[in-house]
Design a protein around this motif. Structure first.
Motif, PDB file in Angstrom:
ATOM      1  N   LEU A 124       0.841  -1.201   0.000  1.00 44.89           N
ATOM      2  CA  LEU A 124       0.000   0.000   0.000  1.00 44.89           C
ATOM      3  C   LEU A 124       0.878   1.254   0.000  1.00 44.89           C
ATOM      4  N   ARG A 125       1.853   1.288   0.877  1.00 49.02           N
ATOM      5  CA  ARG A 125       2.742   2.460   0.942  1.00 49.02           C
ATOM      6  C   ARG A 125       3.539   2.645  -0.351  1.00 49.02           C
ATOM      7  N   GLN A 166       1.188   4.030  -3.017  1.00 51.30           N
ATOM      8  CA  GLN A 166       0.890   5.435  -2.730  1.00 51.30           C
ATOM      9  C   GLN A 166       2.097   6.329  -3.025  1.00 51.30           C
ATOM     10  N   LEU A 203       2.154   6.975  -6.619  1.00 49.45           N
ATOM     11  CA  LEU A 203       1.108   7.945  -6.974  1.00 49.45           C
ATOM     12  C   LEU A 203       1.562   9.366  -6.621  1.00 49.45           C
ATOM     13  N   ARG A 204       2.182   9.521  -5.458  1.00 52.52           N
ATOM     14  CA  ARG A 204       2.691  10.849  -5.078  1.00 52.52           C
ATOM     15  C   ARG A 204       3.780  11.322  -6.034  1.00 52.52           C
ATOM     16  N   ALA A 239       1.873   2.743  -9.916  1.00 54.75           N
ATOM     17  CA  ALA A 239       1.038   2.557  -8.726  1.00 54.75           C
ATOM     18  C   ALA A 239      -0.046   1.521  -8.996  1.00 54.75           C
ATOM     19  N   GLU A 291      -8.465  -0.803   1.961  1.00 56.28           N
ATOM     20  CA  GLU A 291      -7.434   0.212   1.740  1.00 56.28           C
ATOM     21  C   GLU A 291      -6.814   0.084   0.349  1.00 56.28           C
ATOM     22  N   ALA A 330      -7.210   2.749  -2.650  1.00 57.38           N
ATOM     23  CA  ALA A 330      -5.984   3.292  -3.245  1.00 57.38           C
ATOM     24  C   ALA A 330      -5.973   3.071  -4.761  1.00 57.38           C
ATOM     25  N   ASP A 334      -8.106   5.619  -6.287  1.00 54.56           N
ATOM     26  CA  ASP A 334      -7.392   6.904  -6.348  1.00 54.56           C
ATOM     27  C   ASP A 334      -6.505   6.960  -7.592  1.00 54.56           C
ATOM     28  N   VAL A 335      -5.883   5.835  -7.917  1.00 59.81           N
ATOM     29  CA  VAL A 335      -5.054   5.757  -9.122  1.00 59.81           C
ATOM     30  C   VAL A 335      -5.921   5.950 -10.363  1.00 59.81           C
TER      31      VAL A 335
END
Length: 172
Positions: A25-26, A29, A32-33, A40, A56, A60, A63-64
């Motif tokens: 997950l991290r 993300q 993505l950042r 991602a 989660e 996520a 979000d992508v």
């Protein structure tokens, strides 16, 4: 930035990472950042293959999809996850916020604040399809707009019964 991206790629090669949901997950993300939505998405797809029921990871991934401009797919995931969210929790509020931002950008900011919309979404009702159908119907019968608005302001059950009667009066 290239050194950071190389570090992310090398982290994915560590065998333990593919078994660690939080690490995946991290990593996703982080991609993505770094404005690398394709990377991602690849990480999240890999993670969802191993942890398919992770809220989660699904959020996520949505979000992508938003970052990639695939809004309809993202909304579908957000609505699905909203069905399983516990009411009045940070998780539910986060989903509402994400959906609200999409609705506002799409010109439906009023719907972002519509409690019955979210209540229906949490119940798993096909709210988007229903509202789209009603909206298309209203576009054909503009003289009915005020009548439907008044019906929907009543008690929800009564309002929907009035809408059904109105639809029967003016069938497609």
């Amino acid at each position: 930035p290239e050194a950071g991206l190389a570090a992310l790629a090398s982290a994915l090669e560590v065998p333990e990472v593919e078994k660690d949901e939080a690490a995946l997950l991290r990593l996703g993300q982080a991609y993505l950042r770094c404005e690398r939505p394709d990377e991602a998405e690849r990480v999240f797809k890999q993670a969802l293959g191993r942890f398919p029921y992770s809220r989660e990871l699904n959020v996520a991934r949505a979000d992508v999809l938003v970052a990639q401009g695939r809004i309809a797919e993202a909304v579908e995931i957000f609505l699905n996850e909203l069905r399983y969210a516990t009411p009045d929790t940070p998780s539910e509020q986060g989903l509402r916020t994400r959906l609200g931002a999409i609705l506002t950008r799409g010109g439906a900011g009023w719907l972002a604040d519509d409690e019955p919309f979210f209540r229906d979404a949490m119940r798993g009702r096909p709210v988007v399809a229903v509202r789209l159908a009603v909206g298309e119907w209203l576009a054909r019968f503009p003289e009915e707009v005020d009548r439907v608005r008044k019906a929907l302001q009543k008690e929800p059950d009564t309002g929907m019964r009035d809408v059904e009667v109105t639809v029967l009066i003016h069938p497609e």
